[in-house]
Design an enzyme around this catalytic site. Structure first.
Site, PDB file in Angstrom:
ATOM      1  N   TYR A  67      -6.678  -7.013 -26.576  1.00  0.00           N
ATOM      2  CA  TYR A  67      -6.149  -7.374 -25.196  1.00  0.00           C
ATOM      3  C   TYR A  67      -7.171  -7.891 -24.409  1.00  0.00           C
ATOM      4  O   TYR A  67      -7.407  -7.417 -23.175  1.00  0.00           O
ATOM      5  CB  TYR A  67      -5.384  -6.263 -24.533  1.00  0.00           C
ATOM      6  CG  TYR A  67      -4.509  -5.266 -25.259  1.00  0.00           C
ATOM      7  CD1 TYR A  67      -3.241  -5.818 -25.665  1.00  0.00           C
ATOM      8  CD2 TYR A  67      -4.931  -4.275 -25.995  1.00  0.00           C
ATOM      9  CE1 TYR A  67      -2.480  -4.996 -26.303  1.00  0.00           C
ATOM     10  CE2 TYR A  67      -4.247  -3.451 -26.659  1.00  0.00           C
ATOM     11  CZ  TYR A  67      -2.784  -3.826 -27.022  1.00  0.00           C
ATOM     12  OH  TYR A  67      -1.888  -2.986 -27.690  1.00  0.00           O
ATOM     13  N   CYS A  72      -4.797   1.137 -16.657  1.00  0.00           N
ATOM     14  CA  CYS A  72      -4.550   1.006 -15.395  1.00  0.00           C
ATOM     15  C   CYS A  72      -3.230   1.921 -15.034  1.00  0.00           C
ATOM     16  O   CYS A  72      -2.683   2.047 -13.863  1.00  0.00           O
ATOM     17  CB  CYS A  72      -4.138  -0.363 -15.043  1.00  0.00           C
ATOM     18  SG  CYS A  72      -2.731  -1.115 -15.849  1.00  0.00           S
ATOM     19  N   CYS A  83      -3.824  -9.526   5.745  1.00  0.00           N
ATOM     20  CA  CYS A  83      -3.482  -8.379   5.068  1.00  0.00           C
ATOM     21  C   CYS A  83      -4.951  -7.470   5.149  1.00  0.00           C
ATOM     22  O   CYS A  83      -6.136  -8.244   4.648  1.00  0.00           O
ATOM     23  CB  CYS A  83      -3.324  -8.643   3.619  1.00  0.00           C
ATOM     24  SG  CYS A  83      -3.393  -7.329   2.508  1.00  0.00           S
ATOM     25  N   CYS A 107       0.893  -1.208   0.058  1.00  0.00           N
ATOM     26  CA  CYS A 107      -0.158   0.113   0.203  1.00  0.00           C
ATOM     27  C   CYS A 107       0.782   1.286   0.104  1.00  0.00           C
ATOM     28  O   CYS A 107       1.767   1.352   0.588  1.00  0.00           O
ATOM     29  CB  CYS A 107      -0.927   0.024   0.943  1.00  0.00           C
ATOM     30  SG  CYS A 107      -2.150  -1.406   1.471  1.00  0.00           S
TER      31      CYS A 107
END
Length: 446
Positions: free
Chosen positions: A304, A399, A181, A96
């Site tokens: 993709y 992304c 986590c 993170c």
């Protein structure tokens, strides 16, 4: 022959500390600061406007920039909170980036990064990109202070020499052993991977499908090691990564998980790509379809295409007279996509790299294009080819805002402009975002 003079040795600055004013956020989960001598610092665990003591983690005296951690906060931002995760912080888990920032501040910082990449790489303001600057949280991710969204349906645990599972430290191969986590989805946490020892393993990837009760672990053994007996807290399929071929092979159970999106079930083979956030697939399909507004009988490309998420959504909306061509490089993903879309007579999936396969298809025009490339983006050559097909609308799912902004610039050179841009926070606590840009011909009538 005269010997060349020796270059003076450059000294490492690792461990040096500087008291600095923290400047703006930068792409990659850090903020920018400068030492008194003007050297640039990329500082993690800081927030804009703070005064901190930054300890150098990478870099030398003559480096263009140094990497550093904020190890002491002298003047805190109003957006700073105590990190909910006990493993977050300098030198700890690198999973993170923004545990120390309020959720609203995290989204604002991500928006600033997207805006900066658009300006620097595409020469666009948010307004020119059809974006209001908002970074939208996924449904259910707005939680009270101190609570963390449990969104990560796929977690790859690294395993240390003692067989303990954990996560890697930032830019390091060192393992931070963990008990839990906080951002792992409930389906991952309930497996209990962290509570067991994994002798001889290099990594253990845990997958919890959000569209079914399917659970899977993928084991990567160290060279020469034997697989342990896998006994977890829930029924689970087991796969292993082959030492010689690097492929994923079935040990027992199903070699895939079943995901659900847009009213359809998708088979996703071991190690295949699927959005990690449980709400991501539906969120992105909705954004893409709202942007494209498919019409019956149109011809569309899904590039993709992975397991066929967007191809399936397009096929549903284009009707029996429409057609979809998907292109995907991964062999297993192509097998999944063909299985998932077998009910559509006018959907074809081709295997190979987009830049190689698309020219061979002989396609000279398309009505709609969806592309969801890997983090590196599509690149100039592919964008130039896509722009030549004359699509009335193109949906670019990204992304990485830097790759998106660069490719938007290439599309502009090819006669396309951004109609709308939407940005989604599908990776809370990290620096990552997901963007959906809808492009159209810059001149009406094209």
């Amino acid at each position: 022959m005269q010997a060349e003079p020796k270059k003076p040795q450059v000294g490492s600055l690792v461990g040096e500390e500087y008291e600095v004013e923290v400047g703006p956020v930068a792409h990659g989960g850090h903020c920018i600061a400068r030492t008194e001598s003007g050297q640039v610092l990329f500082v993690r665990h800081a927030l804009p406007g703070e005064r901190v003591v930054a300890r150098v983690t990478e870099g030398e005296e003559d480096a263009r920039f140094l990497r550093a951690d904020a190890v002491e906060v002298l003047s805190a931002s109003k957006d700073r909170i105590e990190a909910p995760c006990p493993y977050a912080g300098p030198g700890r888990c690198g999973g993170c980036d923004w545990q120390h920032a309020r959720p609203g501040a995290q989204r604002r910082l991500k928006g600033e990064v997207v805006a900066e990449q658009l300006r620097r790489l595409a020469g666009l303001t948010p307004e020119e990109a059809g974006w209001d600057g908002t970074v939208m949280p996924a449904e259910g991710d707005k939680l009270p202070a101190g609570q963390v969204p449990q969104w990560r349906t796929r977690v790859q645990y690294a395993v240390d020499g003692a067989g303990r599972a954990g996560l890697r430290r930032h830019r390091s191969h060192e393992v931070e052993p963990i008990d839990h986590c906080m951002i792992a989805a409930e389906g991952v946490s309930e497996l209990g991977v962290e509570k067991r020892e994994w002798p001889g393993m290099a990594s253990v990837e845990a997958i919890a499908a959000s569209g079914s009760q399917d659970r899977q672990v993928i084991l990567t053994p160290r060279p020469g090691a034997r697989l342990p007996i896998v006994e977890l807290d829930r029924p689970v399929s087991v796969m292993r990564v082959g030492e010689k071929d690097g492929g994923v092979h079935r040990v027992h159970g199903r070699p895939f998980v079943r995901e659900r999106a847009d009213g359809r079930t998708y088979r996703v083979g071991s190690g295949g790509f699927w959005q990690v956030h449980p709400k991501a697939a539906d969120t992105l399909v909705t954004a893409v379809m709202q942007g494209l507004l498919p019409r019956k009988g149109e011809m569309a490309l899904d590039l993709y295409c992975g397991a066929g998420l967007f191809a399936g959504a397009l096929a549903d909306r284009l009707g029996e007279s429409g057609a979809v061509l998907g292109i995907e490089s991964g062999k297993r993903a192509v097998e999944d996509a063909r299985h998932n879309l077998a009910g559509f007579d006018r959907v074809r999936i081709e295997q190979g790299k987009v830049e190689s396969v698309l020219p061979r298809t002989g396609i000279t025009e398309a009505d709609l294009i969806v592309l969801d490339p890997p983090r590196a983006g599509a690149g100039r050559r592919t964008v130039e080819h896509l722009a030549s097909l004359g699509a009335r609308r193109i949906a670019y799912v990204a992304c990485d805002p830097a790759a998106l902004a660069r490719d938007i610039g290439y599309f502009r050179d090819g006669g396309y402009r951004v109609r709308t841009l939407r940005v989604f926070d599908l990776f809370p606590m990290t620096s990552h975002v997901e963007c959906v840009a809808i492009l159209e011909p810059a001149m009406k009538g094209i």
